[in-house]
Design a protein around this motif. Structure first.
Motif, PDB file in Angstrom:
ATOM      1  N   PRO A   4      29.709  36.115  15.397  1.00 56.25           N
ATOM      2  CA  PRO A   4      28.268  35.892  15.524  1.00 56.25           C
ATOM      3  C   PRO A   4      27.962  34.401  15.475  1.00 56.25           C
ATOM      4  O   PRO A   4      28.663  33.627  14.801  1.00 56.25           O
ATOM      5  N   GLU A   6      24.770  31.662  14.813  1.00 56.15           N
ATOM      6  CA  GLU A   6      23.395  31.413  14.406  1.00 56.15           C
ATOM      7  C   GLU A   6      22.879  30.128  15.041  1.00 56.15           C
ATOM      8  O   GLU A   6      23.641  29.192  15.309  1.00 56.15           O
ATOM      9  N   CYS A  22      20.477  34.919  16.036  1.00 56.83           N
ATOM     10  CA  CYS A  22      21.899  35.198  15.896  1.00 56.83           C
ATOM     11  C   CYS A  22      22.346  36.058  17.065  1.00 56.83           C
ATOM     12  O   CYS A  22      21.787  37.134  17.302  1.00 56.83           O
ATOM     13  N   TRP A  36      20.667  39.088   7.405  1.00 57.69           N
ATOM     14  CA  TRP A  36      20.653  37.651   7.164  1.00 57.69           C
ATOM     15  C   TRP A  36      20.875  37.411   5.679  1.00 57.69           C
ATOM     16  O   TRP A  36      20.285  38.107   4.835  1.00 57.69           O
ATOM     17  N   THR A  77      20.745  40.274  20.007  1.00 54.65           N
ATOM     18  CA  THR A  77      20.219  39.148  19.255  1.00 54.65           C
ATOM     19  C   THR A  77      19.455  39.641  18.044  1.00 54.65           C
ATOM     20  O   THR A  77      18.662  40.586  18.121  1.00 54.65           O
ATOM     21  N   TYR A  94      23.229  32.689   7.030  1.00 59.26           N
ATOM     22  CA  TYR A  94      24.278  33.375   7.771  1.00 59.26           C
ATOM     23  C   TYR A  94      23.747  34.704   8.312  1.00 59.26           C
ATOM     24  O   TYR A  94      22.978  35.387   7.642  1.00 59.26           O
ATOM     25  N   CYS A  95      24.195  35.066   9.496  1.00 60.76           N
ATOM     26  CA  CYS A  95      23.954  36.426   9.947  1.00 60.76           C
ATOM     27  C   CYS A  95      25.271  37.184   9.859  1.00 60.76           C
ATOM     28  O   CYS A  95      26.352  36.600   9.921  1.00 60.76           O
ATOM     29  N   GLY A 112      28.760  34.998  10.793  1.00 61.81           N
ATOM     30  CA  GLY A 112      28.652  33.774  11.547  1.00 61.81           C
ATOM     31  C   GLY A 112      29.037  32.577  10.689  1.00 61.81           C
ATOM     32  O   GLY A 112      29.296  32.703   9.496  1.00 61.81           O
ATOM     33  N   THR A 115      23.843  28.463   9.700  1.00 56.30           N
ATOM     34  CA  THR A 115      22.995  27.381  10.177  1.00 56.30           C
ATOM     35  C   THR A 115      22.216  26.845   8.980  1.00 56.30           C
ATOM     36  O   THR A 115      21.652  27.616   8.195  1.00 56.30           O
TER      37      THR A 115
END
Length: 121
Positions: A4, A6, A22, A36, A77, A94-95, A112, A115
């Motif tokens: 994944p 982000e 994401c 998330w 998404t 994070y996702c 992921g 971000t």
């Protein structure tokens, strides 16, 4: 390997809204738990929002106050909207996805890279 990704983080002022996205190319979100999570410096990672597939009783939706989670299954998404940003929201976001929607989210399968969101007051 599904990875994944982000996007949407950055340095922002308090107040207003911020949206994170994401995507997971090649991964079908439509039947899985997605969520998330965030981790602030010196703190444990915690859940921000979680959503299951439509009609799922295994993965109940959970959303922290001031956040909104949404998904676009057609485009694989997942979105997170943060409203009325606060300095306390500063963290790496994070996702993640997990077909079992495990209660212990540290065991979720796909994560992921995160971000960074920095909110200044």
């Amino acid at each position: 390997q599904v990875q994944p990704g982000e996007s949407g983080g950055g340095s922002v002022q308090a107040g207003g809204s911020l949206s994170l996205s994401c995507t997971a190319p090649g991964y079908t979100y439509s039947s899985d738990g997605r969520g998330w999570f965030r981790q602030a410096p010196g703190k444990e990672r915690g859940a921000v929002a979680r959503v299951g597939s439509e009609g799922s009783s295994r993965c109940e939706e959970f959303v922290k106050n001031r956040f909104t989670i949404s998904k676009d299954n057609a485009n694989n998404t997942l979105y997170l909207q943060m409203n009325n940003r606060k300095a306390a929201d500063t963290a790496m976001y994070y996702c993640a996805a997990d077909s079992l929607c495990r209660i212990n989210f540290d065991k979720w399968t796909y994560w992921g890279q995160g971000t960074q969101v920095t909110v200044s007051s």
